[in-house]
Design a protein around this motif. Structure first.
Motif, PDB file in Angstrom:
ATOM      1  N   UNK A 293     -17.989   3.837 -10.145  1.00  0.00           N
ATOM      2  CA  UNK A 293     -17.086   3.681 -11.299  1.00  0.00           C
ATOM      3  C   UNK A 293     -17.868   3.448 -12.591  1.00  0.00           C
ATOM      4  N   UNK A 294     -18.935   2.663 -12.507  1.00  0.00           N
ATOM      5  CA  UNK A 294     -19.748   2.394 -13.694  1.00  0.00           C
ATOM      6  C   UNK A 294     -20.443   3.671 -14.151  1.00  0.00           C
ATOM      7  N   UNK A 295     -21.020   4.409 -13.211  1.00  0.00           N
ATOM      8  CA  UNK A 295     -21.721   5.650 -13.561  1.00  0.00           C
ATOM      9  C   UNK A 295     -20.760   6.684 -14.147  1.00  0.00           C
ATOM     10  N   UNK A 296     -19.542   6.719 -13.638  1.00  0.00           N
ATOM     11  CA  UNK A 296     -18.545   7.648 -14.195  1.00  0.00           C
ATOM     12  C   UNK A 296     -18.289   7.337 -15.670  1.00  0.00           C
ATOM     13  N   UNK A 297     -18.108   6.057 -15.991  1.00  0.00           N
ATOM     14  CA  UNK A 297     -17.883   5.688 -17.393  1.00  0.00           C
ATOM     15  C   UNK A 297     -19.123   5.950 -18.238  1.00  0.00           C
ATOM     16  N   UNK A 298     -20.300   5.721 -17.691  1.00  0.00           N
ATOM     17  CA  UNK A 298     -21.526   5.997 -18.435  1.00  0.00           C
ATOM     18  C   UNK A 298     -21.631   7.491 -18.770  1.00  0.00           C
ATOM     19  N   UNK A 299     -21.193   8.353 -17.858  1.00  0.00           N
ATOM     20  CA  UNK A 299     -21.275   9.806 -18.082  1.00  0.00           C
ATOM     21  C   UNK A 299     -20.204  10.311 -19.035  1.00  0.00           C
ATOM     22  N   UNK A 300     -19.019   9.737 -18.977  1.00  0.00           N
ATOM     23  CA  UNK A 300     -17.872  10.324 -19.665  1.00  0.00           C
ATOM     24  C   UNK A 300     -17.503   9.645 -20.972  1.00  0.00           C
TER      25      UNK A 300
END
Length: 311
Positions: A293-300
């Protein structure tokens, strides 16, 4: 190694009830049990982000055994001190038309137990990180964090403190690497109300002048602000999303900030971004956040970080 100290960890018993009423029988619609406590939350998120931690503190009774078991299931190594009297806290959270919390007291911690904690802290070495987070149980001295940092004085540790009022300010003479008050906690220290990131900056600067190296202030829906030891100020709006449960969001922010700092070899802007994403990811979920979930927000996320030099 990263150590987290949660002096009174909990079992968080979270239930949902339709139209909760006092003085009546209420039946739950859902039930969950999680290990809790601020340092415990930091350990859980850091573990998912790939950083091994040792969770320390005091546990007792069958609830303490369950805390330890759940952390082991979550991949977190526990080095808790088993105390004899009482039991570890159960904090009950009732989700209904309004949220209600009932927090337990925790076990009775003796001077001998405190001595055992210090004997285990002796093994921290230069380069380690220690996170002191959460309240002090009634059976412990109110300056317990100061005693811990006095005991560790002289070692080159990365110290993180997340606490309220005098519990936080008392540690500033030891120059913690990071402190993370929220807007209400920052305002309570100075007897003011803080409504914006701009209002938070001068009071965060006062905490720096009192000894903190880096100050990260979370303001919920108003975002966050970071004052670094290099004299930089980073500021950002909150990330967009549906807020489900803010409990533990500040703990997740600390974990994300530390992981971002370590991942980037000391880049405070990257640490700030990952802290923002970790805190938001927790707020958008009922349970503790995950690396995915954290990586998704970092990417998007299209970050709009305002950066300037402190006057």
């Amino acid at each position: 190694m990263i150590y987290t100290v949660t002096l009174s960890p909990t079992l968080d018993y979270v239930v949902s009830v339709d139209h909760f009423q006092t003085g009546a029988i209420n039946r739950t619609q859902s039930e969950d049990v999680f290990p809790g406590g601020k340092g415990v939350n930091v350990s859980l998120v850091l573990n998912d982000l790939g950083y091994l931690t040792t969770a320390m503190g005091f546990i007792a009774g069958f609830t303490g055994a369950e805390i330890k078991r759940l952390l082991r299931v979550g991949g977190v190594e526990g080095n808790f001190i088993q105390v004899e009297r009482g039991m570890s806290r159960i904090n009950m959270k009732i989700r209904s038309d309004a949220e209600t919390a009932i927090n337990g007291q925790g076990p009775e911690i003796t001077q001998e137990d405190i001595g055992t904690l210090f004997s285990r802290l002796r093994f921290l070495i230069d380069g380690d990180t220690i996170v002191l987070a959460g309240h002090i149980p009634p059976s412990l001295p109110s300056d317990m964090y100061e005693q811990i940092l006095e005991f560790l004085k002289g070692r080159r540790l990365r110290v993180i403190v997340d606490a309220e009022k005098e519990l936080l300010t008392g540690t500033l003479k030891y120059h913690p690497w990071l402190i993370k008050p929220n807007a209400d906690e920052l305002g309570d220290i100075f007897g003011v109300r803080i409504h914006s990131r701009e209002e938070a900056v001068p009071y965060a600067a006062k905490l720096q002048n009192m000894g903190a190296r880096n100050v990260l202030v979370s303001l919920g829906g108003d975002g966050a602000v970071l004052l670094t030891e290099q004299g930089e100020i980073f500021s950002s709006d909150a990330l967009k999303g549906k807020v489900v449960n803010t409990v533990g969001a500040g703990d997740s922010m600390i974990a994300g900030f530390l992981a971002g700092y370590l991942d980037s070899d000391g880049d405070y802007e990257m640490a700030f971004k990952e802290g923002l994403c970790a805190g938001a990811a927790k707020a958008f979920n009922l349970t503790m956040t995950t690396k995915k979930e954290i990586c998704y927000l970092m990417r998007t996320t299209s970050f709009d970080i305002q950066r300037k030099q402190k006057d």
